[in-house]
Write a protein that holds these residues in place. Structure first.
Motif, PDB file in Angstrom:
ATOM      1  N   TYR A  36      -6.668 -15.556 -52.256  1.00 32.45           N
ATOM      2  CA  TYR A  36      -5.666 -15.425 -51.204  1.00 32.45           C
ATOM      3  C   TYR A  36      -4.285 -15.405 -51.844  1.00 32.45           C
ATOM      4  CZ  TYR A  36      -5.823 -20.503 -51.779  1.00 32.45           C
ATOM      5  OH  TYR A  36      -5.843 -21.764 -52.322  1.00 32.45           O
ATOM      6  N   MET A  38      -0.173 -16.339 -51.676  1.00 24.74           N
ATOM      7  CA  MET A  38       0.814 -17.273 -51.108  1.00 24.74           C
ATOM      8  C   MET A  38       2.195 -16.939 -51.664  1.00 24.74           C
ATOM      9  SD  MET A  38      -0.512 -21.154 -50.915  1.00 24.74           S
ATOM     10  CE  MET A  38      -0.482 -21.582 -52.636  1.00 24.74           C
ATOM     11  N   GLU A  62      -4.211 -16.516 -43.039  1.00 26.93           N
ATOM     12  CA  GLU A  62      -4.825 -17.475 -43.960  1.00 26.93           C
ATOM     13  C   GLU A  62      -4.883 -16.913 -45.377  1.00 26.93           C
ATOM     14  OE1 GLU A  62      -6.576 -20.618 -43.117  1.00 26.93           O
ATOM     15  OE2 GLU A  62      -5.135 -20.350 -41.477  1.00 26.93           O
ATOM     16  N   ARG A  63      -5.006 -15.603 -45.474  1.00 27.44           N
ATOM     17  CA  ARG A  63      -5.219 -14.991 -46.789  1.00 27.44           C
ATOM     18  C   ARG A  63      -3.948 -14.339 -47.340  1.00 27.44           C
ATOM     19  NH1 ARG A  63     -10.456 -11.936 -47.698  1.00 27.44           N
ATOM     20  NH2 ARG A  63     -10.061 -12.792 -49.766  1.00 27.44           N
ATOM     21  N   ARG A  65      -0.484 -15.768 -47.016  1.00 26.03           N
ATOM     22  CA  ARG A  65       0.098 -16.968 -46.434  1.00 26.03           C
ATOM     23  C   ARG A  65       1.572 -17.129 -46.786  1.00 26.03           C
ATOM     24  NH1 ARG A  65      -1.992 -22.464 -45.222  1.00 26.03           N
ATOM     25  NH2 ARG A  65      -4.078 -21.595 -45.318  1.00 26.03           N
ATOM     26  N   ASP A  66       2.400 -17.230 -45.763  1.00 20.51           N
ATOM     27  CA  ASP A  66       3.816 -17.519 -45.988  1.00 20.51           C
ATOM     28  C   ASP A  66       3.989 -18.990 -46.340  1.00 20.51           C
ATOM     29  OD1 ASP A  66       4.966 -15.001 -45.457  1.00 20.51           O
ATOM     30  OD2 ASP A  66       4.703 -15.311 -43.309  1.00 20.51           O
TER      31      ASP A  66
ATOM     32  N   TYR B 136      -9.198 -24.146 -46.508  1.00 23.79           N
ATOM     33  CA  TYR B 136      -9.482 -22.713 -46.635  1.00 23.79           C
ATOM     34  C   TYR B 136     -10.987 -22.461 -46.598  1.00 23.79           C
ATOM     35  CZ  TYR B 136      -9.271 -17.949 -48.496  1.00 23.79           C
ATOM     36  OH  TYR B 136      -9.407 -16.596 -48.668  1.00 23.79           O
ATOM     37  N   TRP B 167       1.298 -27.278 -42.565  1.00 24.35           N
ATOM     38  CA  TRP B 167       0.031 -26.535 -42.528  1.00 24.35           C
ATOM     39  C   TRP B 167      -1.116 -27.388 -41.986  1.00 24.35           C
ATOM     40  CZ3 TRP B 167       0.342 -23.954 -48.079  1.00 24.35           C
ATOM     41  CH2 TRP B 167       1.341 -22.969 -48.056  1.00 24.35           C
TER      42      TRP B 167
END
Lengths: 334, 348
Positions: A36, A38, A62-63, A65-66, B136, B167
């Motif tokens: 992912y 980020m 989710e993948r 991601r900020d 995740y 988060w």
């Protein structure tokens, strides 16, 4: 094998460096669910450098991601995540921001595997953009890859072509070691032939001979690869120039460089890092260790003359290493 | 299933055993450091045992922890093997890190221990990252960062807690407030009354517990773990405790007086827990003596194991840098194999 010969064996498509990196990210996100991205504004915004682009639409928040604007925090989190079963790909935006996150890079990411006796892997990729040329001034124009290449426990790559950009980014993501991918911001729009094979990678630690020549070897990185190829074109018939893109700074493919030097006896090293104590020094040291008795002239350096990158155009153009500098260096020794 | 829990009699006895094990381990570590057999630095956990043990009693075996420079207690509480720990302190190949880490870098990722850490405040970002992996991959775990009072002043701790709370990650931040950040009192380093007050900045629960009371610590961590697993995000727990020894062994401790140390020792966590178990009829003085003797034997065995273990071979210095080794490092290992002797980094 030359880079051209390598590409001739592959199905290719013409695309920009930016598209090539995005394609590498897209393919690796699709290939491995543990991967992912980020970084700051990499999501719906598409990235300040417009590299992640539409990946957010395809892969979700989710993948892609900020993060908060907290480089130490998310570089550290990526390191912790990499140690615990996932494979983060960080976009650190401007490489100058490595300074903000350096503690987690140098004392955690780089050292954990060694300090723990090899009992953990840190499969993290850090992408960052480098270089002057767009008036971004000193805090957004640095070329700092010598720091990372110098620091044990980290690997560093720096593509000069679109094909290398794709292949190295994919190799970095698939590596179980921390790998930094240094992208020069002035070549995002540079086009090239890029293999479409989803398993095309450029192995970390392999240089490419971008052009064969007989009289002088130019070892050039990033933007200076293209500019050196232009110089080679201009000088053709007069001086036969061999251009090598190391692609990987650490580990460095010493043998390909030494082999070229044994043939030509003359060498120029062109890289945008500041000249003192840096990339040039390392490449030259290794070259003379391996091929000292082939040398016909002192090895020349083209780099940033130990200043920061100034803002105003004439100042920036003064210190920014370029093809003209490479040509002058070639003229001095041929 | 947890390693041990304070909800059962066996679990309470196990918690007492681990507290005693920590004290004995660190007592011996201090002695062998003073003798010169253990190189480097050691930072002892004596006095703070209830925090590590109370915390880990509330965790599941596959939960993650990040530790600090004062990490021996966390390791033992998490269930690491005292033989491999002591061997690591002695710089032996049989240690947890093959002798590459030492006291400040013991780690056992498979046991959920992501490393003691020589950098104050560096653990919380790593724990946030472990919590990110958990989230995740939708795993039933939490990640807990131990950090000291001094670390609360570090910028990267703020970044880590902010990210975990924003988060909603399954993380817990356990602040061991032992009253001094190195040699400087906590009130000279922070403007808040309680360090747990900082939790308000992240809109997460912040609680302060008596870190000399193993039960109080465990209850707070159980609650935090439940909250994290329920998807309600992190908790910050401040455990007020005290280190009986200096910041490091050899510290002259001119920043505190003996009376203060004596006052804290009167509230000793092991003594009070022992008394409580005796009052409840779960332990007798004779059984305690037996337990203490067993612990002393275990640590004597650990020391013996460490002393009898081999030192690493010089070429092992060139192992473990990368998953995929690089010629830049490999050349030194191969040169040692062919030439013998020390290469000392000359490049040819």
């Amino acid at each position: 094998m030359t880079a051209q010969a390598e590409l001739e064996r592959e199905e290719t498509e013409t695309m920009t460096v930016r598209e090539a990196i995005r394609e590498a990210l897209r393919e690796e996100l699709a290939r491995d669910e543990d991967v992912y991205i980020m970084g700051e504004d990499v999501g719906a915004f598409g990235g300040v450098l417009e590299v992640t682009g539409d990946l957010y639409e395809e892969f979700g928040e989710e993948r892609v991601r900020d993060t908060p604007i907290a480089e130490a925090g998310y570089v550290g989190a990526a390191t912790g995540a990499a140690a615990t079963g996932t494979r983060p790909v960080i976009e650190l935006m401007f490489s100058d921001f490595i300074g903000v996150s350096m503690e987690q890079i140098m004392n955690q990411m780089a050292k954990m595997r060694y300090m723990f006796g090899g009992k953990t892997e840190i499969p993290v990729t850090v992408r960052a953009t480098e270089g002057g040329g767009m008036g971004a001034a000193s805090q957004h124009s640095g070329t700092v890859h010598a720091w990372i290449s110098h620091f044990p426990g980290l690997k560093a790559v720096a593509p000069g072509t679109a094909a290398a950009a794709k292949g190295l980014t994919k190799a970095a993501i698939r590596s179980n070691d921390p790998v930094f991918v240094f992208e020069n911001k002035m070549i995002y729009e540079q086009q090239g032939d890029v293999p479409t094979d989803e398993d095309y990678i450029v192995p970390i630690g392999e240089a490419a001979v971008e052009r064969e020549g007989e009289d002088v070897t130019v070892v050039a990185t990033q933007r200076l690869v293209g500019e050196s190829l232009d110089v080679a074109d201009r000088l053709a018939g007069d001086v036969s120039v061999e251009v090598i893109d190391p692609r990987s700074l650490y580990p460095l493919d010493t043998e390909t460089i030494a082999e070229s030097l044994r043939k030509t006896g003359r060498m120029v090293v062109a890289d945008e890092t500041p000249l003192s104590y840096g990339t040039h020094a390392e490449i030259i040291t290794r070259a003379q260790e391996e091929a000292f008795f082939s040398l016909d002239a002192p090895i020349q350096r083209v780099g940033t003359p130990d200043t920061h990158m100034p803002f105003s155009t004439p100042l920036e153009q003064e210190v920014l290493p370029d093809g003209e500098g490479v040509e002058n260096a070639i003229r001095r020794i041929t | 299933m947890a390693n041990y829990t304070l909800d059962t009699e066996d679990g309470r006895l196990e918690a007492l055993r681990r507290m005693l094990t920590i004290r004995e381990f660190d007592t011996k570590a201090g002695e062998y450091f003073a003798d010169g057999e253990i190189p480097g630095f050691v930072h002892l956990y004596i006095g703070e045992e209830a925090v590590g043990v109370g915390t880990c009693a509330a965790l599941e075996p596959d939960d993650y922890i990040t530790s600090t420079h004062r990490g021996h207690g966390h390791c033992i509480a998490k269930g690491l093997d005292t033989k491999l720990m002591m061997a690591e302190l002695f710089g032996k190949r049989s240690g947890y890190c093959n002798g590459k880490g030492g006291s400040m870098h013991i780690a056992d990722v498979d046991a959920g221990m992501l490393g003691a850490n020589g950098i104050v405040g560096a653990g919380p970002p790593l724990a946030t990252g472990a919590a990110l992996s958990i989230d995740y991959q939708d795993r039933d775990q939490v990640a807990l960062a131990f950090l000291g009072d001094g670390a609360v002043a570090q910028g990267q701790v703020h970044e880590a807690v902010n990210m975990a709370s924003t988060w909603n990650l399954p993380a817990v931040f356990l602040v061991e407030n032992n009253k001094y950040g190195e040699a400087t009192p906590v009130e000279k380093q922070h403007n808040v009354k309680q360090l747990s007050d900082t939790a308000q900045a992240y809109d997460i629960p912040g609680v302060t517990v008596d870190g000399m009371d193993v039960t109080a610590v465990t209850e707070a961590v159980e609650e935090a773990r439940k909250r994290a697993r329920a998807g309600d995000g992190p908790t910050m727990i401040e455990a007020e405790t005290y280190r009986y020894n200096g910041h490091y062994e050899g510290d002259e401790q001119n920043y505190r007086d003996e009376e203060e140390v004596a006052q804290w020792k009167e509230r000793d966590a092991i003594e009070s827990f022992k008394e409580r178990l005796i009052d409840r009829g779960e332990l007798t003085e004779a059984e305690f003596e037996e337990l203490q003797a067993e612990v002393e034997d275990e640590i004597a065995d650990a020391v013996e194991y460490a002393q009898n273990s081999d030192l690493p071979e010089p070429e092992e210095a060139y192992e473990d840098m990368f998953s995929e080794p690089v010629p830049e490092v490999e050349q030194f290992a191969s040169r040692l194999r062919t030439d013998g002797g020390s290469s000392g980094g000359d490049s040819r």
